[in-house]
Design an enzyme around this catalytic site. Sequence first.
Site, mmCIF file in Angstrom:
data_model
loop_
_atom_site.group_PDB
_atom_site.id
_atom_site.type_symbol
_atom_site.label_atom_id
_atom_site.label_comp_id
_atom_site.label_asym_id
_atom_site.label_seq_id
_atom_site.Cartn_x
_atom_site.Cartn_y
_atom_site.Cartn_z
ATOM 1 N N TYR A 144 -39.102 33.690 33.471
ATOM 2 C CA TYR A 144 -38.430 32.528 32.469
ATOM 3 C C TYR A 144 -36.999 32.294 32.606
ATOM 4 O O TYR A 144 -36.134 33.131 32.687
ATOM 5 C CB TYR A 144 -38.427 33.741 31.066
ATOM 6 N N HIS A 162 -47.077 39.621 36.972
ATOM 7 C CA HIS A 162 -47.102 38.672 36.046
ATOM 8 C C HIS A 162 -48.503 37.691 36.320
ATOM 9 O O HIS A 162 -49.098 37.292 35.481
ATOM 10 C CB HIS A 162 -45.851 37.790 36.084
ATOM 11 N N SER A 166 -48.520 34.651 22.916
ATOM 12 C CA SER A 166 -49.105 33.490 22.178
ATOM 13 C C SER A 166 -49.849 33.733 21.129
ATOM 14 O O SER A 166 -51.020 33.089 21.002
ATOM 15 C CB SER A 166 -49.637 32.398 23.169
ATOM 16 N N PRO A 167 -49.479 34.788 20.337
ATOM 17 C CA PRO A 167 -50.523 35.300 19.052
ATOM 18 C C PRO A 167 -50.707 34.365 18.101
ATOM 19 O O PRO A 167 -51.477 34.261 17.154
ATOM 20 C CB PRO A 167 -49.660 36.524 18.702
ATOM 21 N N ARG A 186 -49.402 29.333 20.295
ATOM 22 C CA ARG A 186 -48.284 28.222 20.797
ATOM 23 C C ARG A 186 -47.901 27.209 19.984
ATOM 24 O O ARG A 186 -47.461 26.267 19.850
ATOM 25 C CB ARG A 186 -48.856 27.393 22.103
ATOM 26 N N GLY A 187 -47.740 28.020 18.672
ATOM 27 C CA GLY A 187 -47.120 27.037 17.382
ATOM 28 C C GLY A 187 -48.182 26.512 16.593
ATOM 29 O O GLY A 187 -47.895 26.189 15.403
ATOM 30 N N PHE A 188 -49.423 26.427 17.251
ATOM 31 C CA PHE A 188 -50.553 25.443 16.355
ATOM 32 C C PHE A 188 -50.761 26.297 15.143
ATOM 33 O O PHE A 188 -50.717 25.619 13.948
ATOM 34 C CB PHE A 188 -51.841 25.329 17.087
#
Length: 335
Positions: free
Chosen positions: A55, A126, A205-206, A209-211
């Site tokens: 990251y 990872h 990403s629960p 991813r923002g959707f």
Amino acid sequence: MHQRKLGPFTVSAIGLGCMNLSHAYGTPPPAEQGEKVLRAALDAGVTLFDTAALYGFGSNEKLVGPVLKSRRGEITLCSKGGMAGVTGDDGAMKRVIDGRPEAIVRNCEDSLRRLQTDVIDLYYLHRWDKKVPIEDSVGAMSRLVEQGKVRTIGLSEVSAPTIRKAHRVHPLTAVQTEYSLWTRNPEIAVIDACRELGIAFVAFSPVARGFLCDAVPDVATLDAKDIRKSMPRFAPEHHARNLKLLPPYRALAREAGCTPAQLALAWLLHKGGDILPIPGTTSVEHLREDLAAADVKLDAGLVARLEDLVNERTVSGNRYGEQANREVDTETFPA
């Protein structure tokens, strides 16, 4: 803050994925803003923090380490190796998946230095480097445990057979994979394998991813460096279809008495006490909204309607593009 077990650790039921503060979703916020989010998480009772060598090519660990240092004994600190940035011949940093034992050791030592800590509580591979037997990579991680540099180990984005092979070399504390209403791949085999072996499941990403925060109405507005630009579900034709899911989804959130983001997180928490979501955010306001999801109650009827609305059949587009799909080892649903 509600608590859950993560191997030998007791942690907040909702953790913080720190990636957004330095990586992947366009231009990251100033370091001061990242520090503000981290401190707000600590003050709110978050005790599970997730970062990685990749990251920001190390910058996320450099941000996280000094902030968490003063509260180190109160938290469970997780990082990842086996995928990091290296300097190419042109002088630019590039991402490299490298699961060789010597690379994993080097990644871990670099992470310890950046995080300003003597030990990482949970250290993940990872990505499985498919050129290296998983047993060799996990063997190197087990030696890091023996040396006291790492307390426990885990894997990210792997299949049930790979989990079983790795677990025979050294017990896994956690498996981390994308999991949300719109990414249900772990339900094929991974969650069952984890439960059989006593491994916790960490969901990244629960909120899709923002959707599922209802936060991506127009993909044309995404930053050029935003990783969603390469994800099929955010391609204009697929995104247009997926947007049709949002009005009924919003209605279910209103019925549950919560926000859309909270509904996505509450659904995950209701899927089992061994599932730990780690949403990320660059906003203190959104952080507090996410954490409040732990108090949302969902009845069985609403859960059934929610799962019928958003699932692998109703979502348009693959979660990853061709290259990323080759790199991960997760099971997929039939086309």
